[in-house]
Structure formats: C-alpha cells, structure tokens
Scaffold this active site. Structure first.
Site: not given
Ligand SMILES: Cc1cc2nc3c(=O)[nH]c(=O)nc-3n(C[C@H](O)[C@H](O)[C@H](O)COP(=O)(O)O)c2cc1C
Ligand SMILES: [Mn+2]
Length: 435
Positions: A146, A210, A260
């Site tokens: 992931n 991914e 945030d």
């Molecule tokens: C700049 C940025 C910062 C992020 N920070 C966080 C974070 O601190 N914690 C979190 O859970 N998701 C965060 N996200 C969102 C996740 O990275 C995003 O939803 C991702 O697709 C999750 O992965 P998954 O679909 O594999 O669960 C962030 C996204 C961006 C673009």
């Molecule tokens: Mn994922």
C-alpha cells in the site's frame, strides 16, 4: 516520460513554471515564502538553507492541473480523460540492483532526522513535519503493498509522530499487525516522481498495489530497490527514504497541533510513533513539503478522486462531461457536469459519487454548459435551475471524513441543478457575465 523529480524540475524550468532560489533562506522563513509562491502559481525550489547545506526543499509541485498536463504533454482539459484511460492499465514495478536513493546510508547512531530541512508548516504547529512522503507498507495478511501520504511530526533523532486516519488502508494493516503480534514495517519515500505521489493519493480497491497504479500513470514500470533494514522496496530514483516501523504494542503519544487541509488546526491527539531504523538518500537530496489546504494539496488528492468518480459514473452509463473536486481547496465539495439522459438521473449520479469517494460531502450535478471548476458558475446553476423541493438529496449517517466530533461530515448533500429534461431551448445560455 520523466523518470524522477529531477526530470520534472527540468521540465518545469523549460516551461517557466518554477522559481529557483539560490539566496539563503532560513528554515523558519520557508513556509511563508511558500505561501507567497502559491499565490503566484509556480513551483519553488530552495537550494540554500543555512544549517542544511547540500539539501534542497521543493514546494508547490502541482500548482494547478496544467502541471500534470506538462508531464503528459497534453492540454490541461485532457488530463482527467488521460488518467482515466491509464487507470486500469496497471504495470507492476520492477526490481533493480541499485539506485541513487541509496547513495548515502545512515544507520544506528548516524540517524538524525533533524539534520534534514523538514519545516514547520503553520505558525501554531506543534513542531517540524514531514508532509510529502509516500508511505509504503505491506499487508501483514496478504503481502499486498500500500502507498499513502501521512504527516509525521519530528520528535527525536530517530522517532516521529505518525498520523494514520481511521478507515484508510494503512490503519487496517496496523490493526492486522496488532492482531498478529507483529510490528508494521514502513518505508517513507520523499522527493518523488510526481505521478507516484498521485498514485499514493489515489484510493483504488484495497487489493491494488498503488505502485502498479504509479506504473499505469507513468506508462512504464517503477524501478524499485530493496530497503536496507526492512523487508520493503522503494522507488530507486526517489530522493530520500526513511525506513522503520510502527509498533502496535506500544502506547500512542500526543501529536500536533497541525494546520490541516480544512484550514483548521487539528488539536493535539494521541497517535502512533514511527521508529526510524535507516535513512538513505542521494548525495544532495531534494525534500518536498506540501501545505495542507493549498492548490498543491487539492490538485494532488482531488485529481485521482475525480478520475475514480468518473470511472464509477461511466460504469453506470452516465454521460459525464467533467468532474471537479477542486472548487475549494479541500475536496469535500465537488461538482459534475453531465448530459442528462433521464429526468431523475442526477440522484443516481450523486449516490455513485458518494460511493466512489467516501470523504465527499457535498456534490452538485449540473448540465454540460456549466464550468464545474468555477464556484460562481455552480451558484449560477443553483440560482437558475435548482428546484429545491425535488433537487435536494440528504443521506444521513454515512461514512465521511474521520475527524468529526460534531457530526459535520456524516451526512451527504446532493444538489441537482440541472434544467428539466426536454426543455433545453428554454435554458440555453446567452453567454452572459457569470463565467
Ligand atoms: C498532502 C497530503 C497529506 C495527507 N496526510 C494524511 C495523514 O496525515 N494521514 C492520513 O491518514 N491520510 C493523509 N492523507 C490522505 C491519504 O494519503 C490518502 O487518502 C490516501 O489515498 C490513503 O491511502 P489508501 O487509499 O491506500 O488508504 C494525506 C494526503 C495528502 C495529499
Ligand atoms: Mn490503498
């Protein structure tokens, strides 16, 4: 196709989309300079940060959709369709023996994350943060990889706070590791190929790696090298990697506050600790920072989610023209322009969109003559075409954005601002002032 962040910088130079700063800029001034730069809509690269000689910091990689268009060499109007096409053509990564990301290796006592120019992003943040790393992990049950982006608060030479939102894939990995009595190993790649970041910000089904999606977006396989201290692989041409683990047996510790993406400060809350077992990097690495709630942030997360919603709606035979989750910088409110085929179709469209992206909160359906990126145009469509007694859909008690003490994100609002079917002549636009 560009191969890494350095190729991207070269491309941005050729297109006059980047400012390179060689004068000294103190670490504490970088965030403010970045915010000024965000208004200019260009990328910025700081190459001279006193106390961090030899390391650079880049920001605003995706000032708007035209930056993605530059990568693909297409018009910015075509980016959504191009990514949609590529989304299903996944390409598995390939292993290589060595890569620039391991030119330097720091182990044990040599590890000191404070030695790299991670910045404080907002004035009241609890400390310096890494905000732009691709977090790579393997599902302890299946081995499926992931990628996500998670903020990390610098706490000690080899330890950071780690924000893992509920309902994301990584949390399910963490819970599985806990049940198995294992640690969850992580590798955090910083200074990435821009399309790898886009893949990490995507939300494909949980069994999709991914990095295969990154291959799909790039149109070629991502090259990976084996990590030094964990059983994971990382992009060989990234700039810097933090290797380490979360220990689900260990108590959580206070993390934050952090400004945030909704432009609020997230209060201090308990979160896991990330223990760093190695830092590897290029000879002169380029780190990246992303301001939450910036155009950079909304382009990065909004773009792949637009593509995922488009895929869902097209599977329902909706005649989709354009989707935008970039109306405001937080991707909780979106709109789609369609050519309506059935009078009640917009309701199905709303449900499809809410199903495809669980954080989506407000969604407006408009006709194809409305520019969905422009908030004034959307309000114009509501003023002129919404019939509130039938055009409003409220879905209570659904899964939404997780941090929500007041129930602000647990209901969905859909708005049908399309003209009545079959009466197009009466609703044709004059070409007036709204656009
Ligand atoms: C700049 C940025 C910062 C992020 N920070 C966080 C974070 O601190 N914690 C979190 O859970 N998701 C965060 N996200 C969102 C996740 O990275 C995003 O939803 C991702 O697709 C999750 O992965 P998954 O679909 O594999 O669960 C962030 C996204 C961006 C673009
Ligand atoms: Mn994922």
């Amino acid at each position: 196709m560009i191969k890494d962040l350095r190729d991207y910088i070269q491309l941005l130079k050729e297109q006059n989309k980047i400012d390179i700063v060689d004068e000294a800029v103190e670490l504490s001034d970088i965030s403010l300079r970045m915010r000024e730069q965000e208004k200019r809509g260009k990328t910025i690269l700081f190459r001279n940060i006193p106390g961090f000689e030899g390391t650079s910091m880049i920001n605003n990689l995706f000032a708007d959709r035209s930056f993605l268009a530059a990568i693909f060499g297409c018009a910015k109007e075509s980016v959504q369709e191009l990514l949609e096409e590529r989304y299903s053509k996944r390409i598995p990564p390939v292993m290589v023996e060595e890569g620039p990301v391991q030119e330097k290796v720091f182990l044990g006592e040599e590890i000191d994350i404070f030695g790299f120019p991670f910045i404080k992003h907002a004035p009241k943040d609890g400390g310096r943060y890494n905000s732009a790393g691709i977090v790579i992990a393997k599902d302890p049950r299946t081995g499926i990889r992931n990628c996500s982006i998670n903020r990390m608060q610098l706490k000690g030479r080899n330890v950071t706070g780690f924000r893992m939102s509920p309902r994301q894939d990584l949390e399910s990995y963490y819970n599985a590791a806990k049940e198995l009595g294992q640690k969850l190993e992580l590798a955090v790649a910083i200074g990435n190929h821009p399309l790898d970041l886009l893949a990490a910000a995507s939300g494909p089904p949980r069994d999709v790696d991914e990095l295969e999606l990154a291959g799909a977006f790039r149109g070629e396989a991502v090259e990976l090298v084996k990590c030094k201290t964990v059983d994971l692989e990382v992009p060989a041409r990234a700039e810097l990697v933090l290797e380490g683990y979360l220990d689900p047996q260990e108590p959580w510790e206070p993390e934050g506050p952090f400004g945030d993406f909704m432009e609020f400060y997230v209060p201090v809350m308990d979160n896991p600790l990330f223990h760093i077992t190695a830092i590897t990097c290029r000879e002169h690495p380029i780190l990246q920072a992303i301001h939450a709630g910036s155009r950079d942030d909304v382009t990065l997360l909004g773009t792949p989610r637009e593509v995922e919603i488009a895929r869902m709606l097209k599977s329902m035979n909706v005649d989709v023209r354009k989707i935008s989750l970039q109306i405001v910088n937080n991707y909780l409110t979106g709109a789609v322009a369609i050519r309506k085929q059935l009078e009640d179709e917009p309701r199905n469209v709303m449900m499809g969109a809410f199903a495809a992206f669980k954080f989506l909160k407000n969604f407006v359906v408009v006709d194809e003559d409305v520019d969905v990126d422009n908030p004034k145009e959307i309000l114009w469509a509501m003023s002129t075409r919404l019939r509130a007694e039938k055009g409003i859909l409220v879905i209570p008690n659904a899964v939404g954005f997780g941090r929500d003490a007041y129930g602000i994100h647990t209901a969905k609002l859909g708005i049908d601002a399309t003209a009545p079917l079959g009466h197009w002549d009466e609703f044709e636009r004059t070409g007036g002032q709204n656009g």
